[in-house]
Design a protein around this motif. Structure first.
Motif, PDB file in Angstrom:
ATOM      1  N   PRO A 260       0.840  -1.202   0.000  1.00  0.00           N
ATOM      2  CA  PRO A 260       0.000   0.000   0.000  1.00  0.00           C
ATOM      3  C   PRO A 260       0.871   1.247   0.000  1.00  0.00           C
ATOM      4  O   PRO A 260       2.073   1.176   0.282  1.00  0.00           O
ATOM      5  CB  PRO A 260      -0.800  -0.127   1.301  1.00  0.00           C
ATOM      6  CG  PRO A 260       0.071  -0.949   2.199  1.00  0.00           C
ATOM      7  CD  PRO A 260       0.821  -1.901   1.298  1.00  0.00           C
ATOM      8  N   VAL A 261       0.262   2.373  -0.306  1.00  0.00           N
ATOM      9  CA  VAL A 261       1.001   3.635  -0.370  1.00  0.00           C
ATOM     10  C   VAL A 261       0.311   4.666   0.512  1.00  0.00           C
ATOM     11  O   VAL A 261      -0.912   4.825   0.457  1.00  0.00           O
ATOM     12  CB  VAL A 261       1.072   4.181  -1.815  1.00  0.00           C
ATOM     13  CG1 VAL A 261       1.928   5.449  -1.858  1.00  0.00           C
ATOM     14  CG2 VAL A 261       1.630   3.133  -2.770  1.00  0.00           C
ATOM     15  N   VAL A 262       1.094   5.362   1.337  1.00  0.00           N
ATOM     16  CA  VAL A 262       0.598   6.479   2.137  1.00  0.00           C
ATOM     17  C   VAL A 262       1.166   7.764   1.535  1.00  0.00           C
ATOM     18  O   VAL A 262       2.385   7.953   1.506  1.00  0.00           O
ATOM     19  CB  VAL A 262       1.007   6.348   3.615  1.00  0.00           C
ATOM     20  CG1 VAL A 262       0.651   7.615   4.390  1.00  0.00           C
ATOM     21  CG2 VAL A 262       0.336   5.135   4.247  1.00  0.00           C
ATOM     22  N   TYR A 263       0.289   8.610   1.039  1.00  0.00           N
ATOM     23  CA  TYR A 263       0.683   9.905   0.484  1.00  0.00           C
ATOM     24  C   TYR A 263       0.598  10.947   1.598  1.00  0.00           C
ATOM     25  O   TYR A 263      -0.486  11.190   2.139  1.00  0.00           O
ATOM     26  CB  TYR A 263      -0.230  10.288  -0.676  1.00  0.00           C
ATOM     27  CG  TYR A 263      -0.035   9.419  -1.902  1.00  0.00           C
ATOM     28  CD1 TYR A 263       0.802   9.832  -2.943  1.00  0.00           C
ATOM     29  CD2 TYR A 263      -0.682   8.195  -2.027  1.00  0.00           C
ATOM     30  CE1 TYR A 263       0.994   9.035  -4.065  1.00  0.00           C
ATOM     31  CE2 TYR A 263      -0.498   7.397  -3.148  1.00  0.00           C
ATOM     32  CZ  TYR A 263       0.343   7.823  -4.163  1.00  0.00           C
ATOM     33  OH  TYR A 263       0.528   7.028  -5.276  1.00  0.00           O
ATOM     34  N   GLN A 264       1.734  11.523   1.933  1.00  0.00           N
ATOM     35  CA  GLN A 264       1.829  12.472   3.035  1.00  0.00           C
ATOM     36  C   GLN A 264       2.001  13.882   2.488  1.00  0.00           C
ATOM     37  O   GLN A 264       3.005  14.200   1.845  1.00  0.00           O
ATOM     38  CB  GLN A 264       3.009  12.112   3.943  1.00  0.00           C
ATOM     39  CG  GLN A 264       3.172  13.048   5.132  1.00  0.00           C
ATOM     40  CD  GLN A 264       4.385  12.715   5.962  1.00  0.00           C
ATOM     41  OE1 GLN A 264       5.218  11.899   5.578  1.00  0.00           O
ATOM     42  NE2 GLN A 264       4.500  13.336   7.117  1.00  0.00           N
ATOM     43  N   LEU A 265       1.012  14.726   2.723  1.00  0.00           N
ATOM     44  CA  LEU A 265       1.111  16.124   2.336  1.00  0.00           C
ATOM     45  C   LEU A 265       2.103  16.849   3.242  1.00  0.00           C
ATOM     46  O   LEU A 265       2.340  16.417   4.377  1.00  0.00           O
ATOM     47  CB  LEU A 265      -0.263  16.778   2.411  1.00  0.00           C
ATOM     48  CG  LEU A 265      -1.316  16.183   1.471  1.00  0.00           C
ATOM     49  CD1 LEU A 265      -2.705  16.663   1.852  1.00  0.00           C
ATOM     50  CD2 LEU A 265      -1.005  16.520   0.016  1.00  0.00           C
ATOM     51  N   ASP A 266       2.668  17.946   2.764  1.00  0.00           N
ATOM     52  CA  ASP A 266       3.749  18.641   3.482  1.00  0.00           C
ATOM     53  C   ASP A 266       4.903  17.672   3.724  1.00  0.00           C
ATOM     54  O   ASP A 266       5.486  17.613   4.805  1.00  0.00           O
ATOM     55  CB  ASP A 266       3.253  19.218   4.814  1.00  0.00           C
ATOM     56  CG  ASP A 266       2.138  20.230   4.633  1.00  0.00           C
ATOM     57  OD1 ASP A 266       2.189  21.004   3.667  1.00  0.00           O
ATOM     58  OD2 ASP A 266       1.204  20.247   5.467  1.00  0.00           O
ATOM     59  N   GLY A 267       5.246  16.920   2.678  1.00  0.00           N
ATOM     60  CA  GLY A 267       6.191  15.823   2.824  1.00  0.00           C
ATOM     61  C   GLY A 267       7.584  16.078   2.294  1.00  0.00           C
ATOM     62  O   GLY A 267       8.256  15.136   1.857  1.00  0.00           O
ATOM     63  N   ALA A 268       8.045  17.323   2.333  1.00  0.00           N
ATOM     64  CA  ALA A 268       9.434  17.604   1.954  1.00  0.00           C
ATOM     65  C   ALA A 268      10.380  17.148   3.058  1.00  0.00           C
ATOM     66  O   ALA A 268       9.965  16.918   4.205  1.00  0.00           O
ATOM     67  CB  ALA A 268       9.625  19.096   1.688  1.00  0.00           C
TER      68      ALA A 268
END
Length: 284
Positions: free
Chosen positions: A63-71
């Motif tokens: 599965p994939v977790v897309y994390q916003l503010d992920g720099a």
């Protein structure tokens, strides 16, 4: 220099000299990969952190977790670390973490507002629709083409990014398999998002939380909860007396991952890893 001082200096040289000479050269510490893409006229990093076992089993998909503010200078290290910690304990299943860099958070994560005070404070805000289209049309296809994904994709964010999560859940619910909005900025635009009609159709699971924000953020959350259908799978973690806005993300991301990526571990409660849902819906 005194005789004692000279003896001490010689001893120090004897102890440190050979060690320095024999010390191995440091090597780079690699935690992932990065791709530079352009969105809204600005280049930005998309950072990918793979599970430690990714290379060991070429047939396994994740599965994939897309994390916003992920720099790298934002929340990537915390998000990837909490993912790893949760997987080590069996609190949540392991996943590929994709960190999405934001450059102008209000511009990218919020829709237009009719509130004059918000317009004055954040004059660039209002392009969340375009940013979401970029995620859907560029980022997700790239990740799914390059990495062994299993078809499940989760979107997580906090504050303004939490608003973006809820708005995506409302407008494009099938874009992701599940959503986590930690302390979402539901005060935006006179709480307009919480006033929407979401209908009776079941949407993907939604994790929501509230810290001590109070005011319109709190009333917006309460209205949103009241609008959710009883059949809608959701978990609301009420931390108004325990967490501040500044501590909500690292305090609750492990719980959000536990809700979205559950395991069959039967020891979690014994170690205090409890999924707290003061309100919940659906059969999850």
């Amino acid at each position: 220099m005194s005789r004692a001082g000279l003896a001490f200096a010689c001893l120090a040289m004897a102890l440190t000299g050979p060690v320095s000479a024999q010390s191995p050269a440091p090597q780079p510490l690699t935690i992932g990969e990065t791709v530079t893409l352009e969105a809204l006229g600005q280049s930005r990093a998309v950072n990918i952190v793979l599970p430690p076992d990714y290379a060991n089993d070429p047939d396994k998909r994740w599965p994939v977790v897309y994390q916003l503010d992920g720099a790298l200078g934002q929340d990537l290290m915390m998000g990837a670390g909490l993912m790893r910690w949760g997987a080590l304990w069996g609190r949540s299943a392991d996943a590929i973490v994709v960190g999405i860099e934001t450059k102008d958070r209000q511009r990218e994560l919020l829709p237009p507002t009719g509130d004059a005070a918000e317009q004055k404070r954040y004059p660039t805000a209002g392009e969340s629709t375009a940013f979401r289209a970029w995620l859907a049309g560029t980022v997700k296809p790239m990740v799914e083409a390059r990495y062994r994904t299993d078809g499940r994709a989760f979107l997580v964010g906090e504050s303004a990014a939490g608003y973006f999560v809820v708005e995506t859940w409302a407008e494009m619910p099938r874009l992701f398999t599940g959503y986590a909005a930690i302390s979402p900025s539901l005060q935006w635009d006179f709480e307009a998002l919480s006033r929407r009609a979401f209908g009776e159709g079941q949407r993907p699971p939604l994790y929501l939380s509230l810290a001590d924000e109070g005011g319109a953020t709190e009333t917006g959350m309460m209205r949103l909860l009241g609008a959710l259908s009883p059949s809608q799978p959701y978990c609301f973690s009420d931390r108004r007396t325990e967490l501040h806005h500044a501590t909500a993300l690292h305090g609750l991301l492990p719980e959000a991952l536990q809700y979205l990526l559950p395991t069959k571990a039967d020891w979690l409660e014994e170690y205090g890893m409890v999924l707290r849902c003061e309100q919940r819906g659906g059969a999850r």
